[in-house]
Design an enzyme around this catalytic site. Structure first.
Site, PDB file in Angstrom:
ATOM      1  CE  LYS A   1      74.213  31.902  21.022  1.00 26.63           C
ATOM      2  NZ  LYS A   1      74.228  31.314  19.672  1.00 26.63           N
TER       3      LYS A   1
ATOM      4  CE1 TYR B   1      66.562  21.306  18.552  1.00 31.62           C
ATOM      5  CE2 TYR B   1      68.121  22.983  17.842  1.00 31.62           C
ATOM      6  CZ  TYR B   1      67.444  22.327  18.851  1.00 31.62           C
ATOM      7  OH  TYR B   1      67.642  22.689  20.165  1.00 31.62           O
TER       8      TYR B   1
ATOM      9  CB  SER C   1      68.209  23.470  25.438  1.00 37.75           C
ATOM     10  OG  SER C   1      69.525  23.146  25.033  1.00 37.75           O
TER      11      SER C   1
ATOM     12  CB  THR D   1      71.404  29.622  24.180  1.00 37.56           C
ATOM     13  OG1 THR D   1      70.728  29.668  22.928  1.00 37.56           O
ATOM     14  CG2 THR D   1      70.397  29.556  25.320  1.00 37.56           C
TER      15      THR D   1
ATOM     16  N   GLY E   1      68.143  36.355   7.197  1.00 38.26           N
ATOM     17  CA  GLY E   1      68.169  36.746   8.599  1.00 38.26           C
ATOM     18  C   GLY E   1      69.429  37.521   8.922  1.00 38.26           C
TER      19      GLY E   1
ATOM     20  CG  ASP F   1      76.926  29.127  17.897  1.00 35.88           C
ATOM     21  OD1 ASP F   1      76.664  27.950  18.196  1.00 35.88           O
ATOM     22  OD2 ASP F   1      76.350  30.101  18.425  1.00 35.88           O
TER      23      ASP F   1
ATOM     24  N   GLY G   1      72.139  36.643  15.549  1.00 30.17           N
ATOM     25  CA  GLY G   1      73.394  36.059  15.992  1.00 30.17           C
ATOM     26  C   GLY G   1      73.882  34.920  15.120  1.00 30.17           C
TER      27      GLY G   1
END
Length: 276
Positions: free
Chosen positions: A60, A220, A9, A56, A120, A97, A123
């Site tokens: 969550k 990413y 992260s 994360t 998808g 988010d 979350g």
């Protein structure tokens, strides 16, 4: 930051740069490996020096259970990525988010009335539904590999007032379905991909993108994904998970500290970490 795995992260880079730029000496942001089943006990054992927690995957949903108060958006989405310590020592749960996704999609040119497709049903897909509601989307089409996961999104969409339709995964992955061929996901204004890396790589190069489409790809690393590269080459606006990582961190920073986030310093630190 709580989650598992979290060694990769970049959130500590963003938050710690913000503390330094804001002159918040003595503040620090760190990672703690924590499974969902461990979250409640870990949070209960934290001292008063903890002002807040980023949460994360996979914690969550568990974060909601430890909070004395839950924001409306976190309750509706059924997930919280933010826990803020209140003056009485209890915790407040929120989901930054959602507002982060609204921000990055708006900056990419998404306007009210847009049509949205989501790949998808986890979350991030729930956050995408809430963002679509905030953006007053005309409708959302969802395609995922697990029908049960898609079915679980239906009550979320209903609570948000989002008109959701379902596209079979096998048909959604046809190249013309992702572009402009009159198929299930054809002609959408926004495509949100929340699937793991590699899940759509095989068809990415064959997508016939509609001019003006905005792609948000939650991945990413590695970047660009084949899907993002294909969209970018076609002249589409592309938003990455890195853009969302920064936007949701800005919201967390301000809730944790009570001061405006030094966005340029936080963005610069993130960019330097990625290039490095």
């Amino acid at each position: 930051m709580l989650g598992r795995p979290i060694a990769h992260s970049l959130s500590p880079v963003i938050h710690n740069a913000g503390y330094a730029a804001a002159g918040l000496t003595g503040w620090s942001y760190t990672r703690i490996e924590c499974a969902a089943a461990e979250l409640a006990d870990l949070v209960a054992g934290l001292g008063p020096e903890w002002a807040g927690l980023s949460v994360t995957m996979p914690g969550k949903e568990a974060a909601l259970a430890v909070a004395a108060e839950v924001s409306p958006v976190a309750a509706t989405v059924g997930a919280a990525n933010t826990l803020v310590r209140r003056l009485d020592g209890s915790w407040y749960a929120d989901n930054t988010d959602v507002i982060g996704m609204v921000e990055v999609l708006t900056e990419a040119g998404v306007r009210p009335g847009a049509t949205v497709a989501v790949l998808g049903a986890g979350g991030t897909a729930r956050a995408a539904l809430a963002a679509a509601a905030h953006l007053h989307a005309a409708g959302v089409t969802v395609a995922a590999r697990r029908p049960a996961a898609v079915a679980a999104l239906a009550p979320v969409a209903a609570a948000l007032g989002v008109a959701m339709t379902v596209a079979p995964w096998s048909e959604a992955l046809r190249s013309e379905a992702l572009g402009s061929g009159g198929s299930l996901l054809a002609g959408v204004d926004v495509l949100v991909s929340t699937v793991p890396k590699g899940a759509v790589d095989e068809v990415a190069g064959a997508v016939r993108w509609r001019p003006g489409t905005v792609l948000f790809d939650a991945i990413y690393d590695p970047w660009p994904t084949p899907l993002a590269a294909s969209a970018g080459a076609a002249g589409c606006r592309v938003v990455s998970g890195l853009d969302l990582l920064l936007a949701q961190a800005i919201g967390q920073f301000e809730q944790f500290t009570g001061v405006p986030a030094p966005r340029p310093a936080m963005a610069a630190a993130l960019a330097a970490a990625r290039t490095g």
